[in-house]
Design a protein around this motif. Sequence first.
Motif, PDB file in Angstrom:
ATOM      1  N   LEU A  83      11.829 -50.966 -85.291  1.00 33.09           N
ATOM      2  CA  LEU A  83      13.108 -51.000 -84.588  1.00 33.09           C
ATOM      3  C   LEU A  83      13.191 -52.294 -83.792  1.00 33.09           C
ATOM      4  CD1 LEU A  83      13.278 -47.341 -83.168  1.00 33.09           C
ATOM      5  CD2 LEU A  83      14.368 -48.227 -85.254  1.00 33.09           C
ATOM      6  N   ASP A  84      14.172 -53.120 -84.092  1.00 29.02           N
ATOM      7  CA  ASP A  84      14.355 -54.386 -83.385  1.00 29.02           C
ATOM      8  C   ASP A  84      15.210 -54.137 -82.144  1.00 29.02           C
ATOM      9  OD1 ASP A  84      14.688 -56.960 -82.511  1.00 29.02           O
ATOM     10  OD2 ASP A  84      15.577 -57.716 -84.369  1.00 29.02           O
ATOM     11  N   VAL A  85      14.586 -54.246 -80.974  1.00 28.26           N
ATOM     12  CA  VAL A  85      15.279 -53.987 -79.709  1.00 28.26           C
ATOM     13  C   VAL A  85      16.117 -55.190 -79.276  1.00 28.26           C
ATOM     14  CG1 VAL A  85      14.900 -53.345 -77.291  1.00 28.26           C
ATOM     15  CG2 VAL A  85      13.452 -52.374 -79.057  1.00 28.26           C
ATOM     16  N   ARG A  86      15.807 -56.370 -79.819  1.00 26.72           N
ATOM     17  CA  ARG A  86      16.515 -57.613 -79.496  1.00 26.72           C
ATOM     18  C   ARG A  86      16.512 -57.890 -77.993  1.00 26.72           C
ATOM     19  NH1 ARG A  86      21.022 -56.521 -83.567  1.00 26.72           N
ATOM     20  NH2 ARG A  86      22.346 -56.152 -81.765  1.00 26.72           N
ATOM     21  N   PHE A  87      15.317 -57.765 -77.406  1.00 30.92           N
ATOM     22  CA  PHE A  87      15.115 -58.085 -75.982  1.00 30.92           C
ATOM     23  C   PHE A  87      16.017 -57.249 -75.062  1.00 30.92           C
ATOM     24  CE2 PHE A  87      14.317 -61.976 -78.493  1.00 30.92           C
ATOM     25  CZ  PHE A  87      12.940 -62.027 -78.322  1.00 30.92           C
ATOM     26  N   LEU A  95      19.982 -48.130 -82.403  1.00 26.64           N
ATOM     27  CA  LEU A  95      18.552 -47.834 -82.453  1.00 26.64           C
ATOM     28  C   LEU A  95      18.302 -46.398 -82.893  1.00 26.64           C
ATOM     29  CD1 LEU A  95      17.422 -49.639 -79.190  1.00 26.64           C
ATOM     30  CD2 LEU A  95      16.792 -50.287 -81.522  1.00 26.64           C
ATOM     31  N   LEU A  96      19.078 -45.466 -82.361  1.00 24.65           N
ATOM     32  CA  LEU A  96      18.897 -44.061 -82.731  1.00 24.65           C
ATOM     33  C   LEU A  96      19.282 -43.821 -84.186  1.00 24.65           C
ATOM     34  CD1 LEU A  96      19.963 -41.907 -79.676  1.00 24.65           C
ATOM     35  CD2 LEU A  96      17.769 -42.931 -80.240  1.00 24.65           C
ATOM     36  N   SER A  97      20.317 -44.505 -84.650  1.00 23.75           N
ATOM     37  CA  SER A  97      20.713 -44.366 -86.050  1.00 23.75           C
ATOM     38  C   SER A  97      19.595 -44.828 -86.977  1.00 23.75           C
ATOM     39  CB  SER A  97      21.985 -45.178 -86.305  1.00 23.75           C
ATOM     40  OG  SER A  97      22.380 -45.102 -87.661  1.00 23.75           O
ATOM     41  N   ASP A  98      18.981 -45.974 -86.656  1.00 26.52           N
ATOM     42  CA  ASP A  98      17.852 -46.455 -87.450  1.00 26.52           C
ATOM     43  C   ASP A  98      16.681 -45.482 -87.383  1.00 26.52           C
ATOM     44  OD1 ASP A  98      19.205 -48.669 -88.266  1.00 26.52           O
ATOM     45  OD2 ASP A  98      17.993 -50.122 -87.154  1.00 26.52           O
ATOM     46  N   LEU A 113       8.677 -50.869 -81.532  1.00 24.16           N
ATOM     47  CA  LEU A 113       9.841 -51.477 -80.894  1.00 24.16           C
ATOM     48  C   LEU A 113       9.597 -52.969 -80.740  1.00 24.16           C
ATOM     49  CD1 LEU A 113      10.315 -48.458 -80.417  1.00 24.16           C
ATOM     50  CD2 LEU A 113      11.209 -49.023 -78.159  1.00 24.16           C
ATOM     51  N   ASP A 114      10.173 -53.735 -81.660  1.00 26.72           N
ATOM     52  CA  ASP A 114       9.950 -55.174 -81.708  1.00 26.72           C
ATOM     53  C   ASP A 114      10.877 -55.893 -80.738  1.00 26.72           C
ATOM     54  OD1 ASP A 114       8.797 -57.502 -82.543  1.00 26.72           O
ATOM     55  OD2 ASP A 114       9.783 -57.559 -84.497  1.00 26.72           O
ATOM     56  N   ARG A 115      10.415 -57.048 -80.255  1.00 24.10           N
ATOM     57  CA  ARG A 115      11.167 -57.900 -79.330  1.00 24.10           C
ATOM     58  C   ARG A 115      11.625 -57.113 -78.098  1.00 24.10           C
ATOM     59  NH1 ARG A 115      15.294 -61.885 -82.261  1.00 24.10           N
ATOM     60  NH2 ARG A 115      16.243 -59.963 -83.067  1.00 24.10           N
ATOM     61  N   CYS A 116      10.679 -56.442 -77.469  1.00 25.69           N
ATOM     62  CA  CYS A 116      10.971 -55.719 -76.230  1.00 25.69           C
ATOM     63  C   CYS A 116      11.129 -56.702 -75.074  1.00 25.69           C
ATOM     64  CB  CYS A 116       9.845 -54.746 -75.894  1.00 25.69           C
ATOM     65  SG  CYS A 116      10.006 -53.136 -76.673  1.00 25.69           S
ATOM     66  N   PRO A 117      11.969 -56.368 -74.109  1.00 26.58           N
ATOM     67  CA  PRO A 117      12.053 -57.221 -72.918  1.00 26.58           C
ATOM     68  C   PRO A 117      10.758 -57.128 -72.118  1.00 26.58           C
ATOM     69  CG  PRO A 117      13.313 -55.216 -72.601  1.00 26.58           C
ATOM     70  CD  PRO A 117      12.881 -55.221 -74.036  1.00 26.58           C
ATOM     71  N   ALA A 130      12.498 -44.814 -75.547  1.00 27.26           N
ATOM     72  CA  ALA A 130      11.222 -44.185 -75.896  1.00 27.26           C
ATOM     73  C   ALA A 130      11.263 -42.679 -75.690  1.00 27.26           C
ATOM     74  CB  ALA A 130      10.096 -44.806 -75.060  1.00 27.26           C
ATOM     75  N   THR A 131      11.873 -42.234 -74.597  1.00 30.31           N
ATOM     76  CA  THR A 131      11.975 -40.802 -74.324  1.00 30.31           C
ATOM     77  C   THR A 131      12.786 -40.103 -75.410  1.00 30.31           C
ATOM     78  OG1 THR A 131      11.810 -41.179 -71.941  1.00 30.31           O
ATOM     79  CG2 THR A 131      12.765 -39.085 -72.654  1.00 30.31           C
ATOM     80  N   THR A 132      13.878 -40.730 -75.834  1.00 31.53           N
ATOM     81  CA  THR A 132      14.718 -40.144 -76.875  1.00 31.53           C
ATOM     82  C   THR A 132      13.992 -40.110 -78.215  1.00 31.53           C
ATOM     83  OG1 THR A 132      16.669 -41.007 -75.728  1.00 31.53           O
ATOM     84  CG2 THR A 132      16.964 -40.266 -77.993  1.00 31.53           C
ATOM     85  N   LEU A 133      13.257 -41.162 -78.540  1.00 33.84           N
ATOM     86  CA  LEU A 133      12.500 -41.183 -79.791  1.00 33.84           C
ATOM     87  C   LEU A 133      11.474 -40.067 -79.831  1.00 33.84           C
ATOM     88  CD1 LEU A 133      11.888 -45.024 -80.234  1.00 33.84           C
ATOM     89  CD2 LEU A 133      13.542 -43.593 -81.462  1.00 33.84           C
TER      90      LEU A 133
END
Length: 249
Positions: A83-87, A95-98, A113-117, A130-133
């Motif tokens: 999942l690309d978070v895009r910072f 994100l949830l759809s993916d 979770l890629d490219r996290c801030p 993360a909680t939702t995942l």
Amino acid sequence: MSYLTSTGSPRATAAAGRLGFGVPGYAHPLLAPAEWAELARPRTPLHWAVLNVARGPGARADPHCLAEATRLRDARVRVLGHLDVRFGTRPFGELLSDAHRYLEWYQVGGFYLDRCPTERTGLGEIRRVATTLRALCEGAYVVFTHGMHPYAGYVESADQLVTFSGPWANYRWSQVAAWTADYPPERFCHLVHGVPRSHLDEALRIARWQGAGTIYFTDRSGHGQTDPWEALPGYWDEIVSRIGPGVSE
């Protein structure tokens, strides 16, 4: 030694556990069949492997990716959806759809979770994701990929943080954040490209010294448009034998 820590002394917990691999995502199985086959080889010390179909799960289920995900699950390898978070700029709904597609099509066991801030201001939204995942996927294993040491609060919302991702030239002079000493090595991962075969021992010492429990080292470079993670390192068999046999959790 060419590597540093913020305290000037080795992490006491770094040698307590066995190092293992985290694979940040090979090329499509049709382009990298040998790479995917290696991941299912018995007794490879593999902690997780990322399934990245098309910068995410893709627009439709891919039978080749499904076959590899199934084979890895059967080999007790933890498969993570990319999942690309895009910072922190990616919409929550996207994100949830993916995530739903990864679960429905490939039955992943967690998410990368890629490219996290890295800043404190981004923590609230990433914690929400993360909680939702975890609510969507019981027992989900969640990896935050920052590529550097983030604000310390992120560690409480993830199973593991990627606190280094980059070239060997930077890694060999890298420093570890002091707050990481409060956590065991299994909470941290280092991804390093461009590591020469002749420096493998040094790279492994750095990882242990800095308290990383999961690694991925490759001699492939990330210059230009090349993705250094798409193919096996030239010394894959050698580094597997140096770390030793193991099984994924």
